[in-house]
Scaffold this active site. Structure first.
Site, PDB file in Angstrom:
ATOM      1  N   THR A 255       1.162  -4.963   4.269  1.00 18.94           N
ATOM      2  CA  THR A 255       1.019  -5.221   5.714  1.00 18.94           C
ATOM      3  C   THR A 255       0.331  -6.885   6.134  1.00 18.94           C
ATOM      4  O   THR A 255       0.560  -7.127   7.068  1.00 18.94           O
ATOM      5  CB  THR A 255       0.256  -4.123   6.499  1.00 18.94           C
ATOM      6  OG1 THR A 255      -1.214  -4.276   5.800  1.00 18.94           O
ATOM      7  CG2 THR A 255       0.704  -2.903   6.421  1.00 18.94           C
ATOM      8  N   ASP A 256      -0.110  -7.096   4.969  1.00 20.91           N
ATOM      9  CA  ASP A 256      -0.898  -8.414   5.335  1.00 20.91           C
ATOM     10  C   ASP A 256       0.086  -9.613   5.672  1.00 20.91           C
ATOM     11  O   ASP A 256      -0.385 -10.652   6.105  1.00 20.91           O
ATOM     12  CB  ASP A 256      -1.865  -8.864   3.947  1.00 20.91           C
ATOM     13  CG  ASP A 256      -3.303  -8.039   3.748  1.00 20.91           C
ATOM     14  OD1 ASP A 256      -3.230  -7.468   4.750  1.00 20.91           O
ATOM     15  OD2 ASP A 256      -3.839  -8.078   2.664  1.00 20.91           O
TER      16      ASP A 256
ATOM     17  N   THR B 271       0.738  -1.165  -0.090  1.00 21.44           N
ATOM     18  CA  THR B 271      -0.017   0.057  -0.044  1.00 21.44           C
ATOM     19  C   THR B 271       0.756   1.327  -0.023  1.00 21.44           C
ATOM     20  O   THR B 271       0.615   2.161  -0.515  1.00 21.44           O
ATOM     21  CB  THR B 271      -1.044   0.160   1.245  1.00 21.44           C
ATOM     22  OG1 THR B 271      -1.966  -0.945   1.038  1.00 21.44           O
ATOM     23  CG2 THR B 271      -1.791   1.339   1.190  1.00 21.44           C
TER      24      THR B 271
ATOM     25  N   SER C 176       1.387  -7.928  -0.793  1.00 24.57           N
ATOM     26  CA  SER C 176       2.089  -8.826   0.001  1.00 24.57           C
ATOM     27  C   SER C 176       1.393 -10.224   0.046  1.00 24.57           C
ATOM     28  O   SER C 176       2.031 -11.006   0.626  1.00 24.57           O
ATOM     29  CB  SER C 176       2.212  -8.192   1.398  1.00 24.57           C
ATOM     30  OG  SER C 176       1.027  -8.281   1.985  1.00 24.57           O
TER      31      SER C 176
END
Length: 281
Positions: A82-83, A11, A53
Site C-alpha cells: 500500500t505504501d 502485506t 512496495s
C-alpha cells in the site's frame, strides 16, 4: 476467462515468521486460484524476490507493463503493497492510456489469514475483472477506486485510500519509464533557496508541492533558483499541498512571482500523477 495475476509483494502476501511478518511465496497465488470460477485460464507472474512496495520504482513499472502487454487478452490483477500504491496506480494509468486494458490493483492492511481486509479486497478484485470498462482501478475496503489519482490518507485503518478525480490523460509520448532523475520536492516556510538549488542541481526535473491554490513565499532568491532551473531545461511541475481542489494560477497575488518562473501548472493532479506525467511526457 483469462486472468493474469502479477504478484509484486506487499502485506497481502505475508505470513508470520519468528522475526515477524515476511513475504511467503505461493500464498497469494493459491488464494486467487481457489476463488476463481471453474474453467478460468489462470496464469501468474510473481516477482522474486517479493518486494516491499517501498522498493517499487520505474524498472518494476516497466516489468508490469511488459507482462500486461504480453497477455493482450487477459484481465489483470496486480497485488502490491500500500505504501507506493498511488505511484503505481498513476504509472500504469498513464502508461496504458488508450490501450483499452483493464487492470485491478489490490493490496491490504493485514495479510491473508489474519481476519482482516485481505480476503475481501481479493474477492472484490476478482469480481471487478468481469467488467470490460478499461482503466486501472484499486479494489480496497469494499470500493473500486480509479487508480490514476489515489491518495493513501490513513496508515493504519482498512479504509486507507481515497481517489482524487484526474483529467483524462492523452496517450503519453512514451510508454515505458526511462532512467531520468525526477523527484517530488515540498516548499515549506523558511526553506533555504540554496537547498532547493542543490536538490535541483542533481535532478532532470521535479514536481514542486506549493501552497493552497498556487502560492509560494515571496523569496527573490528562491524564485531566481526556480526560474534558472526552468531556463536551463529542467521541467518543474507544480501541485497543491492540499489533497483536493488543485491549483488556480492568478487567484492570489502571492503566487505571481512563482508562476512567472515558468513552472508548469498541474491543475488537480496528485503529486504522484504529476511525477508520472513528467516521466512520460
Amino acid at each position: 476467462m483469462k486472468l493474469l495475476l502479477i504478484h509484486t509483494g506487499g502485506t497481502i502476501g505475508m505470513a508470520e515468521t519468528s522475526e515477524g511478518l515476511a513475504p511467503r511465496m505461493g500464498l497469494v497465488e493459491e488464494a486467487v486460484a481457489e476463488r476463481l470460477p471453474a474453467g478460468t485460464d489462470f496464469s501468474a507472474e510473481v516477482f522474486d524476490p517479493l518486494l516491499d512496495s517501498a522498493d517499487v520504482g520505474p524498472r518494476h513499472w516497466n516489468r508490469m507493463l511488459d507482462t500486461i502487454r504480453s497477455h493482450p487478452d487477459a484481465a489483470v490483477i496486480i497485488t502490491h503493497g500500500t505504501d507506493t500504491m498511488a505511484f503505481t496506480g498513476a504509472a500504469l494509468s498513464q502508461a496504458l492510456a488508450g490501450e483499452n486494458r483493464r487492470v485491478i490493483l489490490c493490496g491490504s492492511m493485514l495479510p491473508l489469514g489474519h481476519n482482516g481486509d485481505a480476503e475481501g479486497n481479493l474477492d472484490l478484485a476478482i469480481s471487478a475483472t468481469g467488467s470490460r470498462e478499461p482503466g486501472v482501478f484499486l479494489a480496497f475496503a469494499g470500493k473500486l477506486l480509479a487508480a490514476d489519482g489515489l491518495v493513501k490518507h490513513d496508515s493504519h485503518e482498512a479504509d486507507a485510500f481515497r481517489a482524487q478525480p484526474q483529467t483524462i490523460p492523452a496517450p503519453p509520448k512514451q510508454r515505458t519509464f526511462d532512467d531520468r532523475k525526477l523527484a517530488i520536492l515540498t516548499l515549506s516556510p523558511g526553506i533555504p533557496a540554496e537547498a532547493v538549488k542543490a536538490m535541483l542541481g542533481t535532478l532532470d526535473g521535479a514536481v514542486l508541492r506549493i501552497f493552497g491554490a498556487g502560492t509560494a513565499m515571496n523569496d527573490a532568491n528562491l524564485l531566481t533558483v526556480l526560474a534558472e532551473a526552468v531556463k536551463s531545461g529542467k521541467r518543474l511541475r507544480a501541485v497543491s499541498q492540499c489533497e483536493a481542489g488543485g491549483l488556480s494560477p492568478g487567484a492570489y497575488a502571492a503566487g505571481a512571482g512563482l508562476w512567472s518562473t515558468g513552472i508548469e501548472n498541474s491543475g488537480t493532479e496528485t503529486p504522484e500523477a504529476a511525477l508520472i506525467h513528467l516521466w512520460l511526457n
